[in-house]
Design a protein around this motif. Structure first.
Motif, short mmCIF file in Angstrom:
data_model
loop_
_atom_site.label_atom_id
_atom_site.label_comp_id
_atom_site.label_asym_id
_atom_site.label_seq_id
_atom_site.Cartn_x
_atom_site.Cartn_y
_atom_site.Cartn_z
N LYS A 90 62.20 2.55 10.64
CA LYS A 90 62.48 3.23 11.92
C LYS A 90 61.46 4.34 12.16
O LYS A 90 60.94 4.49 13.27
CB LYS A 90 63.90 3.81 11.90
N GLU A 91 61.16 5.11 11.12
CA GLU A 91 60.18 6.18 11.25
C GLU A 91 58.77 5.62 11.49
O GLU A 91 57.99 6.20 12.25
CB GLU A 91 60.19 7.06 10.00
N LYS A 94 58.42 4.64 15.11
CA LYS A 94 58.17 5.86 15.90
C LYS A 94 56.71 6.26 15.81
O LYS A 94 56.06 6.55 16.83
CB LYS A 94 59.07 7.00 15.40
N ASN A 98 53.96 6.21 18.86
CA ASN A 98 53.41 7.52 19.24
C ASN A 98 51.90 7.60 18.99
O ASN A 98 51.27 8.61 19.30
CB ASN A 98 54.10 8.64 18.46
N GLU A 162 58.02 3.90 25.42
CA GLU A 162 59.20 4.75 25.25
C GLU A 162 60.47 3.92 25.27
O GLU A 162 61.37 4.11 24.46
CB GLU A 162 59.24 5.83 26.33
N LYS A 165 60.67 1.97 22.05
CA LYS A 165 61.09 2.85 20.95
C LYS A 165 62.60 3.08 20.99
O LYS A 165 63.28 3.03 19.97
CB LYS A 165 60.34 4.18 21.04
N TYR A 169 64.94 1.90 18.08
CA TYR A 169 65.62 3.02 17.42
C TYR A 169 67.12 2.82 17.44
O TYR A 169 67.82 3.03 16.45
CB TYR A 169 65.25 4.34 18.13
#
Length: 217
Positions: A90-91, A94, A98, A162, A165, A169
């Protein structure tokens, strides 16, 4: 993970100190109507902040009794390992969206494959419907294409990163924030990765893991 409190903190007090803190995994594993919890002992710093370095762990019941049964422990450990990897992915998602992660081309297929297996588990455990499955396929295709783009140029893509994500997420949070897993859930989770997957306590890999981290090995 969250700070251990009450009976969970009491159960782990002999293994904590000023620089060692106890964290409890949020989801619990239910086996034959009994609940079991993973308590990790982590290297800590002033003000109780952990750097994520697991030192040892124990498994306890909801009354704070420490579990020494290896068959129960291996299942709780297995759930922790699956969720720990889910958190890392998950990280990474991100960071990818990004523009903070640059991939070597030969690692991208492995990264996408790992996410795909977790999405298969999420679909099975959380919301099994065809609409979600189709959305996952489209999201994975989009994510894979983004991985090959230079990080500096990712935010200029026509994709709505976005929204992507948020969707991914939400999916990963659905398994990370789930309160209870049954033994059947756990086996379905495992078999999303390996249809013949199971827990063999005599496996050398499990023995090495226990020897290194399990307090009661």
């Amino acid at each position: 993970m969250e700070p251990a409190k009450g009976v969970f903190l009491e159960a782990s007090k002999d293994f904590t100190s000023f620089r060692k803190m106890a964290l409890k995994m949020k989801p619990k594993l239910r086996i034959k109507e009994k609940d079991y919890f993973f308590i990790g002992i982590y290297k800590g710093y002033l003000y109780g902040l952990s750097d994520g370095n697991l030192l040892k762990y124990l498994v306890v019941t909801n009354t704070g009794d420490i579990v020494k049964d290896v068959n129960i422990t291996v299942r709780v450990t297995g759930l922790h390992n699956l969720l720990f990897q889910a958190w890392h992915l998950k990280e990474d998602i991100k960071g990818t969206l990004n523009g903070n992660i640059k991939f070597r081309e030969n690692t991208i297929p492995l990264y996408i494959e790992a996410i795909e297996k977790y999405l298969k588990a999420i679909e099975l455990l959380i919301h099994p419907n065809l609409q979600k499955v189709q959305q996952y396929k489209e999201d994975l295709k989009m994510l894979k294409e983004i991985c090959y783009v230079n990080p500096r140029k990712r935010k200029k893509l026509s994709y709505n990163t976005e929204e992507l994500k948020i969707r991914l997420y939400w999916s990963f949070n659905a398994i990370l924030e789930r309160k209870v897993y049954t033994e059947e859930d756990l086996m379905n989770f495992i078999r999303s990765f390996d249809e013949n997957g199971d827990f063999n306590v005599n496996d050398e890999e499990w023995k090495d893991l226990f020897k290194k981290y399990w307090i009661h090995y």
